[in-house]
Each structure stands twice: as structure tokens, then as C-alpha cells.
Design an enzyme around this catalytic site. Structure first.
Site, PDB file in Angstrom:
ATOM      1  N   LYS A 159       0.861  -1.180   0.000  1.00  0.00           N
ATOM      2  CA  LYS A 159       0.000   0.000   0.000  1.00  0.00           C
ATOM      3  C   LYS A 159       0.891   1.221   0.000  1.00  0.00           C
ATOM      4  O   LYS A 159       1.798   1.336   0.827  1.00  0.00           O
ATOM      5  CB  LYS A 159      -0.834  -0.051   1.271  1.00  0.00           C
TER       6      LYS A 159
HETATM    7  P1  FBP Z   1      -6.660   7.160   4.237  1.00  0.00           P
HETATM    8  O1  FBP Z   1      -7.419   6.767   2.986  1.00  0.00           O
HETATM    9  O2  FBP Z   1      -7.543   7.715   5.292  1.00  0.00           O
HETATM   10  O3  FBP Z   1      -5.482   8.033   3.888  1.00  0.00           O
HETATM   11  O4  FBP Z   1      -6.144   5.819   4.855  1.00  0.00           O
HETATM   12  C1  FBP Z   1      -5.006   5.217   4.416  1.00  0.00           C
HETATM   13  C2  FBP Z   1      -3.987   5.154   5.528  1.00  0.00           C
HETATM   14  O5  FBP Z   1      -2.898   4.380   5.106  1.00  0.00           O
HETATM   15  C3  FBP Z   1      -4.467   4.583   6.828  1.00  0.00           C
HETATM   16  O6  FBP Z   1      -4.409   3.200   6.874  1.00  0.00           O
HETATM   17  C4  FBP Z   1      -3.551   5.281   7.781  1.00  0.00           C
HETATM   18  O7  FBP Z   1      -4.094   5.432   9.035  1.00  0.00           O
HETATM   19  C5  FBP Z   1      -3.394   6.610   7.165  1.00  0.00           C
HETATM   20  O8  FBP Z   1      -3.510   6.453   5.783  1.00  0.00           O
HETATM   21  C6  FBP Z   1      -2.074   7.250   7.505  1.00  0.00           C
HETATM   22  O9  FBP Z   1      -2.081   8.537   6.985  1.00  0.00           O
HETATM   23  P2  FBP Z   1      -0.897   9.525   7.260  1.00  0.00           P
HETATM   24  O10 FBP Z   1       0.307   8.881   6.691  1.00  0.00           O
HETATM   25  O11 FBP Z   1      -1.313  10.750   6.529  1.00  0.00           O
HETATM   26  O12 FBP Z   1      -0.791   9.702   8.734  1.00  0.00           O
END
Ligand code: FBP
Length: 313
Positions: free
Chosen positions: A204
Site C-alpha cells: 500500500k
Molecule cells: P486514508 O485513505 O484515510 O489516507 O487511509 C489510508 C492510511 O494508510 C491509513 O491506513 C492510515 O491510518 C493513514 O492512511 C495514515 O495517513 P498519514 O500517513 O497521513 O498519517
């Protein structure tokens, strides 16, 4: 559902992997509306841990309830729900078998100065909850990156030996990396490649920007005339960095944005050969009906059922 050709092809990329792992990958790849197409659309809900409850759920208070997010993932026909232990434990029994689960087994929180991850779930937890996969974040570039790699290597080895698939959230950050560098094309591709090298089955990443961070990399991109002007080209480049498409790469949604931008992003992911989307805040921060409509649009785009251009909402 029968194992379709696109799924058989993807499973074939994991040469020598254990049958239990492949069966769990197939479980996610055959589930929900994208089931059988080789695409994944996943709901991640670990933001309560990563960003805090109000920042995550106040925009749509219904999402404070873990059962709400289970139902959202199920009703939208998604491929899987990814979340930390407590959230999954609160619904894994009631919703058993209704949606494949990914235990997000390490977590950061934003109360700390430097973002770091603690191990918050085990392979045994994942098995008890009936999960298909276990997931870990890595922060390539951070001061703790090498310990994180070792933790993920150990967790992944145990997960695979138990027949679980491994998902790695490859999020370069910390150390010398600026905010802009975190999503630079060369850095995102580097993170995806490290995740593949660590043995991830599903990787991811954040959608990469046009910025190239490393001077040495910039010279190579220029010399090889690599086109990274469009998001779809950048997606292709990241997929190429993940063993030339032999690893499943899904792209995150990021902070709240409008439907038009989300759809454009999903289309670029599809055109660039990405394997799908993993959209958290943009799903659970919208009112339920709006979220279902948005997820429907994203799924249709990944399934190439989006003939009509977006209306700009
Ligand atoms: P989002 O679609 O809300 O961005 O979620 C994806 C994610 O990978 C979550 O699993 C994780 O909590 C978040 O993004 C982390 O975001 P950031 O790196 O901005 O703190």
C-alpha cells in the site's frame, strides 16, 4: 466464486508461496464487487490510532462505532476491511465470514514526537479473528527504519508459516525526509520496492507526486527519459518498482477530497496498472449514503464500468 483467470494470474506471481497464503489472497481477490477481476478495494480504519478519534470520526460520528465500519465495508461490497486488533475484535464474531479481514498489527499515534510503530497485534490474534492477512506499516527513511524492517520480517515470516497473507503500508517518512519528499515519485517507488523485498504480498502506497527527491535518482529519470508527468505514468512506475507488477499494489485515499478528485485518482490508478484503492477517511468521514455512492464510483472505475465522464461533484 470460481477462481477466475485474472486471479489465477496474480496468484501465479507468488511462486513457491504456501497454499494457505495463496488461499487467503484468493479469499480477498474473490470477495465483494471487485471479486474475480484482479482488483482490490479495501477499507482501512486505523486512523483512530494514527491520528486520534476526533480527527478521524468527528466528521461522521456514526463511524466511532466499529460495527458501522464493518457494515460500510460489507454493504459497499469491498474486498476487505483493515483495522487494529480492538476494532476487529469488536465485530469479527458478529460479522464472521461477511468480509475478509486484515489485522493492522503495528500502529503509530500522533501524540508522540517522531512517528514510530508499536506491535499491537500478533499472528495468533489474526488467526483467532479469522483474518486473511496481517498488515504492517514501515517508515523507510525514519531513524527507526532498520528495527521496523526486522519487526516486519519476523512478523511476515510467522504470518506466512501460518498461512496468512502479508500487507505492507510503505510510508517513507521521518529522518531527512521532508513532507514533500514523502510522496516524491522516486521515494514512493523506493518504499514499494523495499516492501516487496521484505516479502509483502500486497503493498500500500500513497499516490506519488511529480517531485523527485534524490539527486542521483533525478539524474537517472532524466537520462532514461522516464515520463512521470501524469499520475498514471507515476502509478506504472511504482507498480514496476514492485517486481514489475508481480506484487499487488494499492493506493491510499488521503485526507478528505471531493468525489471528482477521488474518481480522477482512481482512473489514473487503473490506467497505470495499479491493483486498486484503499480509501479510509474519504469513506468513513462521509455520511453513509454518500460514502456508498463514492465507493460505488471507485469500484466501477477499477472495473472499467465508468464509461460516462465524471460530473464534477
Ligand atoms: P486514508 O485513505 O484515510 O489516507 O487511509 C489510508 C492510511 O494508510 C491509513 O491506513 C492510515 O491510518 C493513514 O492512511 C495514515 O495517513 P498519514 O500517513 O497521513 O498519517
Amino acid at each position: 466464486m470460481r477462481v477466475t483467470e485474472p486471479v489465477r494470474r496474480l496468484l501465479g506471481f507468488y511462486d513457491g508461496e504456501r497454499p494457505g497464503v495463496k488461499a487467503n489472497l484468493a479469499r480477498m481477490l474473490l470477495h465483494g464487487r471487485p471479486g474475480g477481476t484482479g482488483k482490490l478495494v479495501i477499507l482501512p480504519v486505523d486512523q483512530g490510532f494514527e491520528h486520534g478519534p476526533a480527527r478521524s470520526f468527528a466528521p461522521n460520528p456514526a463511524a466511532y462505532d466499529p460495527h458501522y465500519v464493518f457494515e460500510l465495508a460489507i454493504d459497499a461490497g469491498l474486498s476487505a476491511l483493515a483495522a487494529p486488533l480492538g476494532l476487529l475484535a469488536s465485530g469479527a464474531d458478529r460479522f464472521a465470514g461477511a468480509i475478509p479481514l486484515i489485522l493492522k498489527a503495528n500502529n503509530a499515534n500522533s501524540l508522540a514526537g517522531e512517528k514510530d510503530e508499536a506491535i499491537t497485534g500478533t499472528v495468533r490474534d489474526a488467526l483467532e479473528l479469522g483474518c486473511s492477512a496481517i498488515g504492517y506499516t514501515i517508515y523507510p527513511g525514519s531513524d527507526r527504519q532498520y528495527e521496523m524492517f526486522e519487526e516486519v520480517r519476523a512478523g511476515a515470516a510467522e504470518a506466512k508459516a501460518s498461512g496468512l497473507a502479508v500487507v505492507v503500508w510503505a510510508y517513507p517518512r521521518g529522518g531527512p525526509l521532508s513532507k514533500e519528499a514523502e510522496t516524491a515519485l522516486d521515494v514512493v517507488a523506493y518504499g514499494a520496492h523495499i516492501a516487496a523485498l521484505l516479502g509483502a504480498h500486497i503493498i500500500k502506497v500513497k499516490p506519488p507526486s511529480e517531485h523527485i527527491e534524490q539527486v542521483e535518482a533525478r539524474a537517472v529519470y532524466k537520462a532514461m527519459d522516464i515520463d512521470f508527468s501524469q499520475l498514471r505514468n507515476r502509478v506504472s512506475h511504482v507498480v514496476q518498482a514492485a517486481f514489475n507488477g508481480r506484487r499487488i499494489v494499492v493506493f491510499s485515499g488521503g485526507p478528505a477530497k471531493d468525489l471528482k478528485s477521488l474518481c480522477e485518482e482512481a482512473r489514473a490508478i487503473r490506467e497505470g496498472g495499479g491493483h486498486g484503492s484503499i480509501v479510509g477517511r474519504n469513506s468513513f468521514q462521509r455520511p453513509r449514503e454518500e460514502a456508498l455512492e463514492m465507493l460505488d464510483r471507485i469500484i466501477r472505475i477499477h472495473l472499467s464500468e465508468d464509461a460516462a465522464p465524471e460530473g464534477g461533484r
